[in-house]
Design a protein around this motif. Structure first.
Motif, PDB file in Angstrom:
ATOM      1  N   LEU A 148       0.827  -1.211   0.000  1.00 44.74           N
ATOM      2  CA  LEU A 148       0.000   0.000   0.000  1.00 44.74           C
ATOM      3  C   LEU A 148       0.857   1.256   0.000  1.00 44.74           C
ATOM      4  N   ALA A 149       1.910   1.250   0.803  1.00 43.32           N
ATOM      5  CA  ALA A 149       2.730   2.451   0.956  1.00 43.32           C
ATOM      6  C   ALA A 149       3.484   2.793  -0.318  1.00 43.32           C
ATOM      7  N   THR A 150       3.923   1.794  -1.039  1.00 48.71           N
ATOM      8  CA  THR A 150       4.729   2.049  -2.237  1.00 48.71           C
ATOM      9  C   THR A 150       3.900   2.198  -3.502  1.00 48.71           C
ATOM     10  N   SER A 151       2.643   1.818  -3.466  1.00 44.66           N
ATOM     11  CA  SER A 151       1.785   1.961  -4.639  1.00 44.66           C
ATOM     12  C   SER A 151       1.480   3.424  -4.890  1.00 44.66           C
ATOM     13  N   ARG A 152       1.339   3.775  -6.154  1.00 43.79           N
ATOM     14  CA  ARG A 152       1.041   5.163  -6.503  1.00 43.79           C
ATOM     15  C   ARG A 152      -0.459   5.442  -6.413  1.00 43.79           C
TER      16      ARG A 152
ATOM     17  N   ARG B 218     -13.192   1.791  12.803  1.00 42.78           N
ATOM     18  CA  ARG B 218     -12.115   2.626  13.355  1.00 42.78           C
ATOM     19  C   ARG B 218     -10.756   2.160  12.839  1.00 42.78           C
ATOM     20  N   GLU B 219     -10.585   0.852  12.783  1.00 43.38           N
ATOM     21  CA  GLU B 219      -9.326   0.317  12.285  1.00 43.38           C
ATOM     22  C   GLU B 219      -9.127   0.641  10.813  1.00 43.38           C
ATOM     23  N   LEU B 220     -10.207   0.564  10.040  1.00 41.18           N
ATOM     24  CA  LEU B 220     -10.127   0.931   8.626  1.00 41.18           C
ATOM     25  C   LEU B 220      -9.726   2.388   8.473  1.00 41.18           C
ATOM     26  N   GLN B 221     -10.356   3.260   9.239  1.00 36.77           N
ATOM     27  CA  GLN B 221     -10.060   4.686   9.154  1.00 36.77           C
ATOM     28  C   GLN B 221      -8.603   4.967   9.534  1.00 36.77           C
ATOM     29  N   ALA B 222      -8.130   4.290  10.579  1.00 37.50           N
ATOM     30  CA  ALA B 222      -6.741   4.502  11.012  1.00 37.50           C
ATOM     31  C   ALA B 222      -5.760   4.091   9.921  1.00 37.50           C
ATOM     32  N   LEU B 223      -6.025   2.970   9.254  1.00 36.12           N
ATOM     33  CA  LEU B 223      -5.157   2.511   8.169  1.00 36.12           C
ATOM     34  C   LEU B 223      -5.195   3.487   7.003  1.00 36.12           C
ATOM     35  N   ALA B 224      -6.392   3.895   6.616  1.00 35.13           N
ATOM     36  CA  ALA B 224      -6.519   4.819   5.485  1.00 35.13           C
ATOM     37  C   ALA B 224      -5.788   6.128   5.750  1.00 35.13           C
ATOM     38  N   GLU B 225      -5.939   6.659   6.950  1.00 31.53           N
ATOM     39  CA  GLU B 225      -5.312   7.946   7.273  1.00 31.53           C
ATOM     40  C   GLU B 225      -3.796   7.826   7.396  1.00 31.53           C
ATOM     41  N   ALA B 226      -3.315   6.696   7.928  1.00 31.96           N
ATOM     42  CA  ALA B 226      -1.871   6.529   8.102  1.00 31.96           C
ATOM     43  C   ALA B 226      -1.144   6.532   6.770  1.00 31.96           C
ATOM     44  N   LEU B 227      -1.733   5.921   5.757  1.00 36.76           N
ATOM     45  CA  LEU B 227      -1.085   5.811   4.448  1.00 36.76           C
ATOM     46  C   LEU B 227      -1.731   6.691   3.387  1.00 36.76           C
ATOM     47  N   GLN B 228      -2.763   7.460   3.786  1.00 35.50           N
ATOM     48  CA  GLN B 228      -3.487   8.336   2.858  1.00 35.50           C
ATOM     49  C   GLN B 228      -3.974   7.560   1.632  1.00 35.50           C
ATOM     50  N   VAL B 229      -4.717   6.488   1.927  1.00 31.00           N
ATOM     51  CA  VAL B 229      -5.285   5.641   0.877  1.00 31.00           C
ATOM     52  C   VAL B 229      -6.779   5.897   0.792  1.00 31.00           C
ATOM     53  N   PRO B 230      -7.323   6.176  -0.390  1.00 29.77           N
ATOM     54  CA  PRO B 230      -8.767   6.403  -0.502  1.00 29.77           C
ATOM     55  C   PRO B 230      -9.540   5.111  -0.266  1.00 29.77           C
ATOM     56  N   VAL B 231     -10.790   5.283   0.161  1.00 32.84           N
ATOM     57  CA  VAL B 231     -11.635   4.141   0.527  1.00 32.84           C
ATOM     58  C   VAL B 231     -12.900   4.155  -0.322  1.00 32.84           C
TER      59      VAL B 231
ATOM     60  N   PRO C 197      -3.196   3.311  -4.778  1.00 32.56           N
ATOM     61  CA  PRO C 197      -3.882   2.229  -4.056  1.00 32.56           C
ATOM     62  C   PRO C 197      -5.301   2.626  -3.660  1.00 32.56           C
ATOM     63  N   VAL C 198      -6.141   1.617  -3.432  1.00 39.54           N
ATOM     64  CA  VAL C 198      -7.505   1.819  -2.928  1.00 39.54           C
ATOM     65  C   VAL C 198      -7.791   0.752  -1.884  1.00 39.54           C
ATOM     66  N   LEU C 199      -8.372   1.169  -0.776  1.00 36.34           N
ATOM     67  CA  LEU C 199      -8.938   0.235   0.195  1.00 36.34           C
ATOM     68  C   LEU C 199     -10.405   0.050  -0.159  1.00 36.34           C
ATOM     69  N   TYR C 200     -10.829  -1.216  -0.254  1.00 37.17           N
ATOM     70  CA  TYR C 200     -12.192  -1.502  -0.687  1.00 37.17           C
ATOM     71  C   TYR C 200     -12.906  -2.266   0.419  1.00 37.17           C
ATOM     72  N   ALA C 201     -13.901  -1.627   1.044  1.00 41.43           N
ATOM     73  CA  ALA C 201     -14.544  -2.158   2.243  1.00 41.43           C
ATOM     74  C   ALA C 201     -15.913  -2.738   1.930  1.00 41.43           C
ATOM     75  N   GLY C 202     -16.164  -3.951   2.422  1.00 40.96           N
ATOM     76  CA  GLY C 202     -17.462  -4.596   2.269  1.00 40.96           C
ATOM     77  C   GLY C 202     -18.209  -4.683   3.574  1.00 40.96           C
ATOM     78  N   GLY C 203     -19.332  -5.385   3.541  1.00 40.38           N
ATOM     79  CA  GLY C 203     -20.147  -5.529   4.726  1.00 40.38           C
ATOM     80  C   GLY C 203     -19.438  -6.203   5.880  1.00 40.38           C
ATOM     81  N   GLY C 204     -18.404  -7.013   5.575  1.00 39.04           N
ATOM     82  CA  GLY C 204     -17.648  -7.662   6.633  1.00 39.04           C
ATOM     83  C   GLY C 204     -16.941  -6.687   7.540  1.00 39.04           C
ATOM     84  N   VAL C 205     -16.590  -5.516   7.023  1.00 45.11           N
ATOM     85  CA  VAL C 205     -15.971  -4.489   7.863  1.00 45.11           C
ATOM     86  C   VAL C 205     -16.972  -3.969   8.890  1.00 45.11           C
ATOM     87  N   LEU C 206     -18.219  -3.781   8.450  1.00 41.75           N
ATOM     88  CA  LEU C 206     -19.257  -3.299   9.367  1.00 41.75           C
ATOM     89  C   LEU C 206     -19.630  -4.365  10.382  1.00 41.75           C
ATOM     90  N   SER C 207     -19.839  -5.603   9.942  1.00 40.03           N
ATOM     91  CA  SER C 207     -20.267  -6.644  10.868  1.00 40.03           C
ATOM     92  C   SER C 207     -19.184  -6.983  11.884  1.00 40.03           C
TER      93      SER C 207
END
Length: 591
Positions: A221-225, A242-255, A227-237
């Motif tokens: 993720l860090a080295t990709s120019r 919060r963990e998704l948001q922390a990852l996205a913000e740490a590496l500035q990856v769109p969701v 990258p995208v994080l793609y979240a499904g219902g499993g993230v909600l269930s």
């Protein structure tokens, strides 16, 4: 002559000296120990013995007028509570009536245990009243095989404790889903040793990521120019937002997210692209299609969210690299070539990734925030005027606008299928995770009105609002009676376009007609007075006659503490479709 069964049981009890109780009573006490708070269902002669025990237990029984309602209510309860939904049905038509609701839960990975009454075990194959045995004796449980994780038939009362324990274990572990326990009515009334239900489902340590795999994914993720994080219902269930948001913000990856992944980030978060696919947003589809790496979590990359897997619209895999994290191994690699598959719990996996990503340097993302903001704003401009339009019948966007203003942020929005599902997924702001509840996999019409009941049982101090079409609501309006009897102040907002609107729009686009999709009487649009119907049930009913009346009605209904229905005449306007659906390539107009 042999003595009656009850007498035989008493003789065996006296001879053995073992203390016993009626199985149904031991079962209800066991369900209490497992934390079961409520059972949704409908009576029948095969489950009266179970009802007798339930009446004397601490478990709440909510009686409905149709088993599909009970199944959807149990589904909604499970989604809003995080617990197993429990459904009780009679045999034969009771079980088949429930089938659609249970299948809907299965395709959305909702934990559920179905307890179904059956004919007496000693009558198998003789075709007693309501038995299903056309291909095999005692065959009714086979009806649920295509969509349940496991179907059990209790052939002996001594098997009941083991089977119930296994059912609750399987419903919750791995990829959650429904499990059927088919119980002959004589088993409920049989005697069982008092300590028979000694075993409880084991606590399962969920699978996470090992440090090496976490480092590999974060490095990618860090080295990709792009990258995208793609979240499904499993993230909600998994309660992993919060963990998704922390990852996205740490590496500035769109969701980007699926329909059931909506709410994975707050609506105005600068990294949120929105929903992908046919009813998605252009910026989400574009960023997914042009990504050099996608890390998908808790999704099966289904058709509607993936634009029928057509590489021109949403995902182009390969050349895009895919890392797929899911609780179900069978979903990994099913639809796309996968570089790395990880079978893990979404919360544990995202927590490990966020920890690994904290403070890590990443590739320059350029003007990513500006691109996202501009892309979302450009698309939202398509309905900006409709969100404030005073036209009557109302624009559907105006209904969303007024609902968002009237409902608290933590209110549950429960949709059915059609414009309500698609429009909310695409346009409606959700800031509190888990408050958007919708039928995705099976997309069952009639889900919303009933699932809202279960949501309210699970979260009695928060609002449960069903946003539904008139086609979906008219499928089974007896939900109002259940709400009155169970004192569940649900609010139903009926978007009344006198049609199965989404299908009418598709037919009009391809064939120039709406045959079979409109509600008509003597050649004119046919409208049921649902508001009056609600009042006839004893609930509150509001019939909206101008755009200005909607918000006061919503505020009144939400404040009333009573079951309320708001009927809103609505234009049958299409939802924007930036993605692709293969059906549009299939339709051919004949002569």
């Amino acid at each position: 002559m042999n003595p009656p069964i009850a007498t035989q049981t008493a003789v065996k009890r006296a001879a053995s000296g073992t203390e016993t109780r009626i199985a149904a009573y031991l079962l209800t006490e066991y369900l209490e120990r497992l934390g079961v708070e409520v059972i949704f269902g409908l009576c029948g002669h095969t489950v009266i013995g179970f009802l007798d025990a339930l009446e004397k237990s601490n478990i709440r029984f909510i009686s409905v007028r149709h088993e599909q309602i009970a199944a959807h209510a149990a589904d909604g309860y499970a989604r809003a509570s995080g617990k197993v939904g429990v459904l009780m049905t009679h045999l034969g038509p009771g079980l088949t009536n429930a089938a659609t609701g249970v299948a809907n839960a299965a395709l959305d990975s909702i934990p559920m245990v179905v307890i179904a009454g059956d004919i007496p075990s000693y009558y198998y194959g003789r075709h007693p009243h309501q038995e299903v045995n056309l291909h095999q004796d005692a065959d009714q449980f086979q009806v649920f095989r295509p969509f349940c994780k496991r179907v059990y038939r209790v052939d002996n009362v001594r098997d009941l404790p083991r089977i119930v324990e296994r059912a609750f274990h399987l419903a919750q572990t791995g990829r959650p889903g429904p499990v059927l326990v088919d119980v002959p009515m004589d088993v409920f009334s049989a005697d069982l040793e008092i300590d028979a239900f000694a075993t409880t489902p084991p606590e399962i340590a969920k699978s996470g990521l090992d440090p090496a795999t976490a480092a590999r994914i974060v490095d990618a993720l860090a080295t990709s120019r792009r990258p995208v994080l793609y979240a499904g219902g499993g993230v909600l269930s998994a309660r992993a937002t919060r963990e998704l948001q922390a990852l996205a913000e740490a590496l500035q990856v769109p969701v980007a997210h699926t329909l059931m992944g909506k709410g994975c980030l707050p609506h105005e978060h600068p990294l949120l692209l929105g929903q992908s696919g046919f009813w998605g947003t252009p910026i989400a589809n574009e960023k997914c299609r042009t990504a050099d790496l996608i890390v998908a979590i808790g999704t099966r990359l289904a058709e509607a969210n993936s634009s029928s897997w057509d590489p021109r619209f949403t995902f182009s895999i390969p050349p895009t690299r895919l890392i797929h994290i899911d609780a179900d191994l069978s979903e990994i690699g099913r639809n796309y070539q996968t570089e790395l598959g990880v079978c893990a719990d979404a919360k544990l996996a995202l927590a490990a990734l966020a920890d690994e990503a904290r403070g890590k340097r990443h590739a320059d993302r350029g003007r990513l925030h500006e691109e996202i903001k501009r892309g979302r704003a450009d698309f939202a401009n398509n309905w900006a005027d409709q969100w404030s339009s005073d036209q009557f019948p109302l624009r559907p966007e105006r209904i969303l606008s007024e609902l968002r203003r009237a409902a608290p942020a933590d209110a549950f929005i429960v949709t059915d299928v059609g414009w309500n599902k698609n429009g909310v997924g695409q346009q409606f702001p959700i800031d509190v995770p888990g408050t958007f509840i919708t039928p995705s996999g099976l997309a069952t019409m009639g889900f919303g009105p009933a699932a809202a009941l279960g949501v309210k049982v699970a979260q009695p101090n928060r609002h449960s609002i069903a946003l539904i079409g008139d086609g979906g609501f008219s499928a089974n309006p007896s939900v109002i009676a259940t709400a009155m009897e169970a004192n569940l102040p649900v609010v139903w907002v009926v978007m009344d376009n006198s049609a199965f609107g989404t299908i009418a729009g598709l037919e009009q686009m391809h064939y120039g007609t709406t045959f079979g999709c409109m509600f008509e009487c003597n050649g004119k649009p046919y409208h049921v007075d649902y508001a009056a119907m609600a009042r006839s049930f004893g609930a509150d009913g509001y019939l909206i006659k101008s755009a200005a009346e909607l918000r006061p009605a919503l505020e009144s209904a939400l404040a009333s503490g009573r079951p309320s229905l708001i009927q809103v005449p609505m234009e049958n306007a299409p939802t924007p479709t930036p993605g692709h659906w293969d059906i549009n390539d299939i339709y051919r107009k004949g002569e």
